[in-house]
Design a protein around this motif. Structure first.
Motif, PDB file in Angstrom:
ATOM      1  N   PRO A  16      -8.438 -54.180  -1.673  1.00  0.00           N
ATOM      2  CA  PRO A  16      -9.879 -53.984  -1.492  1.00  0.00           C
ATOM      3  C   PRO A  16     -10.169 -52.891  -0.461  1.00  0.00           C
ATOM      4  CG  PRO A  16      -9.365 -56.311  -1.539  1.00  0.00           C
ATOM      5  CD  PRO A  16      -8.056 -55.576  -1.538  1.00  0.00           C
ATOM      6  N   PHE A  17     -10.971 -51.937  -0.847  1.00  0.00           N
ATOM      7  CA  PHE A  17     -11.376 -50.798  -0.023  1.00  0.00           C
ATOM      8  C   PHE A  17     -10.192 -49.941   0.424  1.00  0.00           C
ATOM      9  CE2 PHE A  17     -14.585 -54.132   0.710  1.00  0.00           C
ATOM     10  CZ  PHE A  17     -15.654 -53.499   0.097  1.00  0.00           C
ATOM     11  N   GLY A  18      -9.065 -50.030  -0.257  1.00  0.00           N
ATOM     12  CA  GLY A  18      -7.879 -49.252   0.080  1.00  0.00           C
ATOM     13  C   GLY A  18      -7.865 -47.913  -0.632  1.00  0.00           C
ATOM     14  N   SER A  19      -6.718 -47.256  -0.577  1.00  0.00           N
ATOM     15  CA  SER A  19      -6.590 -45.962  -1.248  1.00  0.00           C
ATOM     16  C   SER A  19      -6.383 -46.180  -2.744  1.00  0.00           C
ATOM     17  CB  SER A  19      -5.429 -45.177  -0.654  1.00  0.00           C
ATOM     18  OG  SER A  19      -4.235 -45.911  -0.803  1.00  0.00           O
ATOM     19  N   ARG A  20      -6.639 -45.138  -3.506  1.00  0.00           N
ATOM     20  CA  ARG A  20      -6.528 -45.265  -4.958  1.00  0.00           C
ATOM     21  C   ARG A  20      -5.072 -45.211  -5.399  1.00  0.00           C
ATOM     22  NH1 ARG A  20      -5.458 -40.563  -7.588  1.00  0.00           N
ATOM     23  NH2 ARG A  20      -5.767 -38.639  -6.423  1.00  0.00           N
ATOM     24  N   THR A  21      -4.797 -45.857  -6.506  1.00  0.00           N
ATOM     25  CA  THR A  21      -3.479 -45.774  -7.127  1.00  0.00           C
ATOM     26  C   THR A  21      -3.533 -44.693  -8.200  1.00  0.00           C
ATOM     27  OG1 THR A  21      -4.033 -47.418  -8.802  1.00  0.00           O
ATOM     28  CG2 THR A  21      -3.087 -48.243  -6.748  1.00  0.00           C
ATOM     29  N   GLY A  22      -2.478 -44.519  -8.925  1.00  0.00           N
ATOM     30  CA  GLY A  22      -2.464 -43.555 -10.020  1.00  0.00           C
ATOM     31  C   GLY A  22      -3.000 -44.135 -11.316  1.00  0.00           C
ATOM     32  N   ARG A  26     -11.451 -47.047 -18.057  1.00  0.00           N
ATOM     33  CA  ARG A  26     -12.842 -46.861 -18.439  1.00  0.00           C
ATOM     34  C   ARG A  26     -13.568 -48.194 -18.356  1.00  0.00           C
ATOM     35  NH1 ARG A  26     -15.340 -42.945 -21.269  1.00  0.00           N
ATOM     36  NH2 ARG A  26     -13.341 -41.992 -21.704  1.00  0.00           N
ATOM     37  N   VAL A  27     -14.778 -48.189 -17.804  1.00  0.00           N
ATOM     38  CA  VAL A  27     -15.595 -49.394 -17.740  1.00  0.00           C
ATOM     39  C   VAL A  27     -16.088 -49.695 -19.152  1.00  0.00           C
ATOM     40  CG1 VAL A  27     -17.673 -50.447 -16.783  1.00  0.00           C
ATOM     41  CG2 VAL A  27     -16.320 -48.885 -15.381  1.00  0.00           C
ATOM     42  N   VAL A  28     -15.726 -50.869 -19.675  1.00  0.00           N
ATOM     43  CA  VAL A  28     -16.153 -51.257 -21.014  1.00  0.00           C
ATOM     44  C   VAL A  28     -17.124 -52.425 -20.994  1.00  0.00           C
ATOM     45  CG1 VAL A  28     -14.137 -50.335 -22.211  1.00  0.00           C
ATOM     46  CG2 VAL A  28     -14.087 -52.673 -21.354  1.00  0.00           C
ATOM     47  N   GLY A  29     -17.264 -53.073 -19.842  1.00  0.00           N
ATOM     48  CA  GLY A  29     -18.191 -54.185 -19.747  1.00  0.00           C
ATOM     49  C   GLY A  29     -18.639 -54.424 -18.320  1.00  0.00           C
ATOM     50  N   VAL A  30     -19.910 -54.792 -18.166  1.00  0.00           N
ATOM     51  CA  VAL A  30     -20.460 -55.131 -16.860  1.00  0.00           C
ATOM     52  C   VAL A  30     -20.733 -56.625 -16.864  1.00  0.00           C
ATOM     53  CG1 VAL A  30     -22.333 -54.708 -15.247  1.00  0.00           C
ATOM     54  CG2 VAL A  30     -21.504 -52.852 -16.680  1.00  0.00           C
ATOM     55  N   TRP A  35     -18.557 -57.844 -11.128  1.00  0.00           N
ATOM     56  CA  TRP A  35     -17.305 -57.862 -11.878  1.00  0.00           C
ATOM     57  C   TRP A  35     -17.445 -56.904 -13.054  1.00  0.00           C
ATOM     58  CZ3 TRP A  35     -12.836 -60.231 -10.588  1.00  0.00           C
ATOM     59  CH2 TRP A  35     -12.881 -61.226  -9.613  1.00  0.00           C
ATOM     60  N   TYR A  36     -16.349 -56.199 -13.356  1.00  0.00           N
ATOM     61  CA  TYR A  36     -16.345 -55.216 -14.439  1.00  0.00           C
ATOM     62  C   TYR A  36     -15.091 -55.391 -15.292  1.00  0.00           C
ATOM     63  CZ  TYR A  36     -19.922 -52.971 -11.649  1.00  0.00           C
ATOM     64  OH  TYR A  36     -21.053 -52.718 -10.939  1.00  0.00           O
ATOM     65  N   ASN A  37     -15.241 -55.222 -16.611  1.00  0.00           N
ATOM     66  CA  ASN A  37     -14.097 -55.170 -17.512  1.00  0.00           C
ATOM     67  C   ASN A  37     -13.654 -53.717 -17.601  1.00  0.00           C
ATOM     68  OD1 ASN A  37     -13.833 -57.848 -18.164  1.00  0.00           O
ATOM     69  ND2 ASN A  37     -15.160 -57.727 -19.948  1.00  0.00           N
ATOM     70  N   TYR A  52     -12.078 -56.650 -12.901  1.00  0.00           N
ATOM     71  CA  TYR A  52     -11.954 -56.230 -11.505  1.00  0.00           C
ATOM     72  C   TYR A  52     -13.283 -56.389 -10.789  1.00  0.00           C
ATOM     73  CZ  TYR A  52      -7.475 -53.970 -12.459  1.00  0.00           C
ATOM     74  OH  TYR A  52      -6.176 -53.724 -12.782  1.00  0.00           O
ATOM     75  N   LYS A  53     -13.208 -56.684  -9.499  1.00  0.00           N
ATOM     76  CA  LYS A  53     -14.371 -56.713  -8.624  1.00  0.00           C
ATOM     77  C   LYS A  53     -14.700 -55.271  -8.232  1.00  0.00           C
ATOM     78  CE  LYS A  53     -16.819 -59.725  -6.114  1.00  0.00           C
ATOM     79  NZ  LYS A  53     -17.894 -60.485  -6.632  1.00  0.00           N
ATOM     80  N   SER A  54     -15.937 -54.985  -7.915  1.00  0.00           N
ATOM     81  CA  SER A  54     -16.364 -53.607  -7.653  1.00  0.00           C
ATOM     82  C   SER A  54     -15.631 -52.962  -6.480  1.00  0.00           C
ATOM     83  CB  SER A  54     -17.868 -53.550  -7.406  1.00  0.00           C
ATOM     84  OG  SER A  54     -18.201 -54.279  -6.244  1.00  0.00           O
TER      85      SER A  54
END
Length: 71
Positions: A16-22, A26-30, A35-37, A52-54
Motif C-alpha cells: 500500500p502506497f509503495g513503489s510500482r511493480t512491473g 486495465r480497470v474492467v470493473g468499479v 475496490w476495482y477489478n 484490488y483496493k485503490s
C-alpha cells in the motif's frame, strides 16, 4: 484518493502506497468502497482478473473516451 474509471491502465504497487511493480493492467470493473477489478496485462497472471483496493494502484495511462455525435 484518485478515482479510476473503466479502461484506465494502472500499475500495481508492491505494498500500500509503495513503489510500482512491473505489473500493470486495465480497470474492467468499479466495485464498492474503492475496490476495482483489474485485468492483468503482463506477468505470470496475465489475462486473469483480480480485485484490488485503490491504494494498491497507480495510474499509468488515463483513457479518455470522446463521445461525439455525428450530425
Amino acid at each position: 484518493m484518485e478515482g479510476f474509471k473503466r479502461g484506465d491502465i494502472v500499475w500495481i504497487r508492491d505494498r500500500p502506497f509503495g513503489s510500482r511493480t512491473g505489473i500493470f493492467g486495465r480497470v474492467v470493473g468499479v466495485l464498492d468502497k474503492d475496490w476495482y477489478n483489474i485485468l492483468l496485462q503482463n506477468g505470470l497472471n496475465e489475462g486473469i482478473i483480480y480485485k484490488y483496493k485503490s491504494y494498491k494502484l497507480l495510474i499509468k495511462e488515463k483513457v479518455v473516451i470522446n463521445a461525439e455525435e455525428d450530425s
